[in-house]
Design a protein around this motif. Structure first.
Motif, PDB file in Angstrom:
ATOM      1  N   SER A  20     -58.895 -54.432   4.331  1.00  0.00           N
ATOM      2  CA  SER A  20     -57.559 -54.520   4.522  1.00  0.00           C
ATOM      3  C   SER A  20     -56.931 -53.247   4.417  1.00  0.00           C
ATOM      4  CB  SER A  20     -56.844 -55.517   3.295  1.00  0.00           C
ATOM      5  OG  SER A  20     -55.624 -55.391   3.118  1.00  0.00           O
ATOM      6  N   VAL A  22     -53.249 -51.276   4.203  1.00  0.00           N
ATOM      7  CA  VAL A  22     -51.857 -51.469   4.108  1.00  0.00           C
ATOM      8  C   VAL A  22     -51.119 -50.489   3.887  1.00  0.00           C
ATOM      9  CG1 VAL A  22     -49.975 -53.151   2.881  1.00  0.00           C
ATOM     10  CG2 VAL A  22     -52.065 -54.027   3.550  1.00  0.00           C
ATOM     11  N   ASP A  31     -49.241 -53.708   7.861  1.00  0.00           N
ATOM     12  CA  ASP A  31     -50.472 -53.739   8.024  1.00  0.00           C
ATOM     13  C   ASP A  31     -50.546 -52.509   9.169  1.00  0.00           C
ATOM     14  OD1 ASP A  31     -53.115 -54.117   9.128  1.00  0.00           O
ATOM     15  OD2 ASP A  31     -52.939 -56.412   9.284  1.00  0.00           O
ATOM     16  N   LYS A  33     -53.034 -51.905  10.989  1.00  0.00           N
ATOM     17  CA  LYS A  33     -53.597 -52.469  12.118  1.00  0.00           C
ATOM     18  C   LYS A  33     -52.602 -53.108  13.335  1.00  0.00           C
ATOM     19  CE  LYS A  33     -57.997 -53.395   9.840  1.00  0.00           C
ATOM     20  NZ  LYS A  33     -58.954 -54.294   9.278  1.00  0.00           N
ATOM     21  N   SER A  34     -51.524 -53.311  12.848  1.00  0.00           N
ATOM     22  CA  SER A  34     -50.254 -53.655  13.558  1.00  0.00           C
ATOM     23  C   SER A  34     -49.490 -52.559  14.469  1.00  0.00           C
ATOM     24  CB  SER A  34     -49.307 -54.543  12.989  1.00  0.00           C
ATOM     25  OG  SER A  34     -48.320 -54.741  13.659  1.00  0.00           O
TER      26      SER A  34
END
Length: 80
Positions: A20, A22, A31, A33-34
């Motif tokens: 993860s 963040v 996040d 990855k977004s």
């Protein structure tokens, strides 16, 4: 103003890890990855904190610090 190349590279780099990852920007947590989350949050000149947790966290921290530095973005990788 957002740097599109930086946002895409940050997201693609983060997606290589299972951990993860963040990004904390003031009171927001995104996040990395977004891509959409990054577009709405990542702006030059701000300081950010990066929180990484998971099985490949150490490698992810190194890779993410490198990509942020490459794009002259001020990030502090939080170690616990």
């Amino acid at each position: 103003m957002s740097n599109n190349a930086a946002i895409v590279e940050i997201s693609q780099t983060a997606s290589q890890f299972t951990s993860s990852i963040v990004l904390q920007a003031e009171s927001k947590y995104i996040d990395v990855k977004s891509i959409l989350g990054l577009f709405t949050t990542l702006v030059g000149g701000h300081a950010y904190e990066l929180h990484v947790h998971g099985p490949d966290a150490e490698a992810a921290k190194t890779a993410m610090a490198d990509v942020f530095a490459k794009h002259n973005l001020n990030v502090t990788v939080i170690t616990d």
